[in-house]
Design an enzyme around this catalytic site. Structure first.
Site, PDB file in Angstrom:
ATOM      1  NE  ARG A  27      -3.827  -2.377   1.931  1.00 58.94           N
ATOM      2  CZ  ARG A  27      -4.644  -2.783   0.963  1.00 58.94           C
ATOM      3  NH1 ARG A  27      -4.924  -1.982  -0.044  1.00 58.94           N
ATOM      4  NH2 ARG A  27      -5.209  -3.977   1.011  1.00 58.94           N
ATOM      5  CG  ASP A  28       1.413   5.538  -2.382  1.00 60.33           C
ATOM      6  OD1 ASP A  28       1.906   5.529  -3.532  1.00 60.33           O
ATOM      7  OD2 ASP A  28       1.613   6.461  -1.560  1.00 60.33           O
ATOM      8  CB  ILE A  29       3.732   5.750   2.529  1.00 58.89           C
ATOM      9  CG1 ILE A  29       3.897   5.916   4.034  1.00 58.89           C
ATOM     10  CG2 ILE A  29       4.304   6.951   1.787  1.00 58.89           C
ATOM     11  CD1 ILE A  29       5.350   5.833   4.497  1.00 58.89           C
ATOM     12  CG  ASN A  36       3.662   8.985 -12.398  1.00 57.92           C
ATOM     13  OD1 ASN A  36       2.838   9.311 -13.246  1.00 57.92           O
ATOM     14  ND2 ASN A  36       3.369   8.915 -11.105  1.00 57.92           N
ATOM     15  CD  GLU A  38       6.640  12.012  -5.665  1.00 56.65           C
ATOM     16  OE1 GLU A  38       6.804  11.405  -4.588  1.00 56.65           O
ATOM     17  OE2 GLU A  38       5.654  12.712  -5.907  1.00 56.65           O
ATOM     18  CB  VAL A  39      10.077   5.964  -6.050  1.00 58.73           C
ATOM     19  CG1 VAL A  39      10.955   4.805  -5.604  1.00 58.73           C
ATOM     20  CG2 VAL A  39       9.532   6.714  -4.834  1.00 58.73           C
ATOM     21  CG  HIS A  85       6.296   2.900  -8.813  1.00 59.33           C
ATOM     22  ND1 HIS A  85       7.542   3.450  -9.006  1.00 59.33           N
ATOM     23  CD2 HIS A  85       5.452   3.946  -8.637  1.00 59.33           C
ATOM     24  CE1 HIS A  85       7.448   4.768  -8.948  1.00 59.33           C
ATOM     25  NE2 HIS A  85       6.181   5.103  -8.732  1.00 59.33           N
ATOM     26  CG  HIS A  98       0.869   4.866  -8.645  1.00 57.17           C
ATOM     27  ND1 HIS A  98       1.033   5.467  -7.421  1.00 57.17           N
ATOM     28  CD2 HIS A  98       1.965   5.220  -9.374  1.00 57.17           C
ATOM     29  CE1 HIS A  98       2.161   6.162  -7.411  1.00 57.17           C
ATOM     30  NE2 HIS A  98       2.743   6.033  -8.592  1.00 57.17           N
TER      31      HIS A  98
END
Ligand code: DGP
Length: 127
Positions: free
Chosen positions: A34-36, A98, A106-107, A111, A113
């Site tokens: 799960r995304d923080i 992304n 960002e990371v 990944h 989402h």
């Protein structure tokens, strides 16, 4: 293709067990958690265990087993979270990946989402 993978990125640390995560599903090649900073009632990140920077890096260089496993995990998450618009109650979802500067990634570990549990609105802003 010369992709530079930064093994100090936050998802690499999660994969090494250096940072905790709220795991939803894990397989031989893939981890989902799960995304923080959730942007929807359901916000799950799916990442390959391999050192891939983004979607094109993964699609162009991962093994068939890694590619298949990743897609199967997405399917299992959508099913497990009750998101599939298949006539059995799920109302749908959005997948986002992304990449790079224009994608505002960002990371720098590939990944996807998975977002759902509410209407996600239009796909992107036009400006
Ligand atoms: P992106 O902009 O596509 O690179 O999104 C990165 C996502 O990663 C963002 O939604 C927040 C999430 N995130 C960042 N750090 C952590 C973390 O330490 N744990 C978890 N679970 N998610 C994180």
């Amino acid at each position: 293709m010369a992709y530079a993978y930064d093994d100090q990125n936050i998802f690499a640390k999660i994969l090494r067990g250096e940072i905790p995560n709220d795991t939803v599903l894990e397989t031989e090649h893939t981890l989902a958690f799960r995304d923080i900073q959730p942007k929807a009632p359901v916000h799950v990140l799916v990442i390959p265990r391999g050192a891939y920077v983004n979607a094109d890096h993964f699609a162009n260089t991962a093994s068939d087993a890694e590619l298949a496993d990743f897609q199967r995990v997405i399917g299992r998450i959508c099913t497990g979270e009750g998101l599939c618009p298949d006539g059995e109650g799920g109302a749908g979802y959005r997948l986002i990946s992304n990449a790079g500067t224009h994608g505002v990634q960002e990371v720098p570990h590939y990944h996807v989402h998975i977002l759902g549990g509410r209407n996600m609105g239009r796909m992107v802003d036009s400006d």
